[in-house]
Every structure is written in structure tokens, then in C-alpha cells.
Design a protein around this motif. Structure first.
Motif, PDB file in Angstrom:
ATOM      1  N   LEU A   1      15.947  22.881  59.052  1.00 44.72           N
ATOM      2  CA  LEU A   1      17.127  22.699  58.222  1.00 44.72           C
ATOM      3  C   LEU A   1      16.735  22.197  56.839  1.00 44.72           C
ATOM      4  N   ARG A   2      17.517  22.592  55.859  1.00 45.95           N
ATOM      5  CA  ARG A   2      17.358  22.058  54.503  1.00 45.95           C
ATOM      6  C   ARG A   2      18.711  21.514  54.063  1.00 45.95           C
ATOM      7  N   MET A   3      18.707  20.233  53.679  1.00 46.03           N
ATOM      8  CA  MET A   3      19.908  19.584  53.170  1.00 46.03           C
ATOM      9  C   MET A   3      19.693  19.292  51.691  1.00 46.03           C
ATOM     10  N   ASP A   4      20.760  19.413  50.902  1.00 47.55           N
ATOM     11  CA  ASP A   4      20.676  19.186  49.460  1.00 47.55           C
ATOM     12  C   ASP A   4      21.851  18.340  48.997  1.00 47.55           C
ATOM     13  N   GLU A   5      21.567  17.490  48.006  1.00 44.69           N
ATOM     14  CA  GLU A   5      22.611  16.735  47.318  1.00 44.69           C
ATOM     15  C   GLU A   5      22.155  16.550  45.877  1.00 44.69           C
ATOM     16  N   ASP A   6      22.971  16.986  44.948  1.00 39.65           N
ATOM     17  CA  ASP A   6      22.696  16.789  43.518  1.00 39.65           C
ATOM     18  C   ASP A   6      21.276  17.188  43.117  1.00 39.65           C
ATOM     19  N   GLY A   7      20.831  18.338  43.588  1.00 44.63           N
ATOM     20  CA  GLY A   7      19.521  18.841  43.214  1.00 44.63           C
ATOM     21  C   GLY A   7      18.352  18.219  43.968  1.00 44.63           C
ATOM     22  N   GLN A   8      18.614  17.304  44.869  1.00 41.54           N
ATOM     23  CA  GLN A   8      17.564  16.719  45.698  1.00 41.54           C
ATOM     24  C   GLN A   8      17.603  17.374  47.066  1.00 41.54           C
ATOM     25  N   GLY A   9      16.423  17.628  47.649  1.00 36.67           N
ATOM     26  CA  GLY A   9      16.381  18.329  48.919  1.00 36.67           C
ATOM     27  C   GLY A   9      15.598  17.604  49.998  1.00 36.67           C
ATOM     28  N   TRP A  10      16.080  17.736  51.227  1.00 38.81           N
ATOM     29  CA  TRP A  10      15.441  17.208  52.421  1.00 38.81           C
ATOM     30  C   TRP A  10      15.190  18.374  53.359  1.00 38.81           C
ATOM     31  N   GLN A  11      14.086  18.342  54.097  1.00 42.00           N
ATOM     32  CA  GLN A  11      13.803  19.345  55.120  1.00 42.00           C
ATOM     33  C   GLN A  11      13.484  18.631  56.420  1.00 42.00           C
ATOM     34  N   VAL A  12      13.916  19.244  57.522  1.00 44.08           N
ATOM     35  CA  VAL A  12      13.616  18.676  58.831  1.00 44.08           C
ATOM     36  C   VAL A  12      13.708  19.788  59.880  1.00 44.08           C
ATOM     37  N   THR A  13      12.838  19.707  60.854  1.00 41.89           N
ATOM     38  CA  THR A  13      12.916  20.602  62.006  1.00 41.89           C
ATOM     39  C   THR A  13      13.498  19.802  63.158  1.00 41.89           C
ATOM     40  N   VAL A  14      14.510  20.367  63.825  1.00 39.73           N
ATOM     41  CA  VAL A  14      15.227  19.670  64.899  1.00 39.73           C
ATOM     42  C   VAL A  14      15.091  20.463  66.190  1.00 39.73           C
ATOM     43  N   LYS A  15      14.769  19.764  67.286  1.00 43.91           N
ATOM     44  CA  LYS A  15      14.702  20.380  68.614  1.00 43.91           C
ATOM     45  C   LYS A  15      15.998  20.086  69.362  1.00 43.91           C
ATOM     46  N   ALA A  16      16.533  21.093  70.025  1.00 42.58           N
ATOM     47  CA  ALA A  16      17.794  20.958  70.748  1.00 42.58           C
ATOM     48  C   ALA A  16      17.676  20.060  71.970  1.00 42.58           C
TER      49      ALA A  16
END
Length: 175
Positions: free
Chosen positions: A88-103
Motif C-alpha cells: 500500500l502507498r498512503m499520501d498526505e500533502d505530498g508526503q508518502g508512506w509505503q507498507v506491505t500488509v499480510k491478511a
């Protein structure tokens, strides 16, 4: 209730959550909002693992592609596979976070925050970069928690059957 039953229920909930988050991200063009109205973005960052079966009959497919264009993974959903892991990639105001999530257990891997400058200027607080990094980690997890909260509220409401039908239509649309 046995440990296997608990794990199976957690896996199903995790798979439903990741499938729903993918659907909502595509449906809302990656636009999300926290419960207090803060806008953020979420997209599936080109890597999804889908699975079906158990034990020696377990089938997995890892699909990669640009943005949400994960046609092979989506066609796996149409054939009964479930989302097992997603980047997943999350963004707020031009800043980005990435994370892989296992179900299966909601574990995360490869959590990346926006870059923090660790080079200090004269007179700067030496704890500043560390505190900024901690804030960014907290912020990224906050967005993830907000998505999960929205999912749980919907999942255990009377509106879930309508959402499930919309997800099924979305999955079937590419066939």
C-alpha cells in the motif's frame, strides 16, 4: 474455539479488509478521509498476492503492475482467490508512506515514511530528526488505522451486503 478457528477467522477478516481497501481505493480514485475529515490518499502500489486452497493445495499468485492496474490479481479474485498480501502507498500533502500488509495477522513489512533529513544545522535540537521520524511513523499508522476503523464499522453494519455486492460487481467487471 480452537486456535485454528481463530486464525481462520482472522485470515478471512484480513482478506476481506484488503479486498475492500483495494475496491474502495479504485472506486474513490485513491481518495480517503479520516473520521475527523483529514484527506489522504491510498493506492495499491503495484504488488498484490492472492491465494486459494490450503496445505498442499495452496495456490498463490504474486502480481505486480503500475498503480492499481493489477489485472491478474483481480482475475484471481474472480476465480475465488483471496487477497493475502498487498503493498500500500498512503499520501498526505505530498508526503508518502509505503507498507506491505499480510491478511493473516495484519503484520507489516517494509514500512517506509517520508524522508527525514538527519544532517543537523548549527543550533538545531539533536533529537529533532528522531522525533520527526517517530511522528511520521505514527502518522502513517494513523491512516492505516483509520481505514481499518472505516472497514470495521461498515463490515459489522447492515450496509455490508450492499458493499459486498458492489465489490462482486467490481471483480466481475474485468471478466
Amino acid at each position: 474455539m480452537t486456535l485454528e478457528t481463530i486464525k481462520a477467522k482472522d485470515l478471512a477478516l484480513g482478506q476481506e479488509f484488503l479486498t475492500w481497501a483495494w475496491f474502495r481505493s479504485v472506486h474513490n480514485n485513491g481518495q480517503w478521509q479520516t473520521t475527523d475529515g483529514v484527506a489522504f490518499g491510498l493506492i495499491f502500489e503495484g504488488r498484490v498476492m492472492v491465494q486459494s486452497g490450503e496445505g498442499e493445495y495452496l495456490e498463490s499468485a504474486v502480481c505486480s503492475g503500475p498503480g492499481g492496474e493489477l489485472h491478474e490479481a483481480k482475475s484471481g479474485l474472480a476465480r475465488g482467490k483471496k487477497v493475502h498480501q498487498a503493498k500500500l502507498r498512503m499520501d498526505e500533502d505530498g508526503q508518502g508512506w509505503q507498507v506491505t500488509v499480510k491478511a493473516e495477522d495484519f503484520s507489516t513489512a517494509g514500512f517506509k515514511t517520508p524522508k527525514v533529513e538527519f544532517r543537523l544545522e548549527e543550533g538545531q535540537d539533536p533529537d529533532g530528526p528522531f522525533l520527526e521520524k517517530m511522528y511520521l511513523i505514527e502518522r502513517g499508522l494513523f491512516f492505516f488505522d483509520q481505514m481499518f476503523l472505516q472497514f470495521l464499522k461498515l463490515r459489522f453494519s447492515s450496509e455490508w451486503s450492499q458493499e459486498l455486492n458492489a465489490i462482486r460487481k467490481w471483480v466481475a467487471a474485468d471478466e
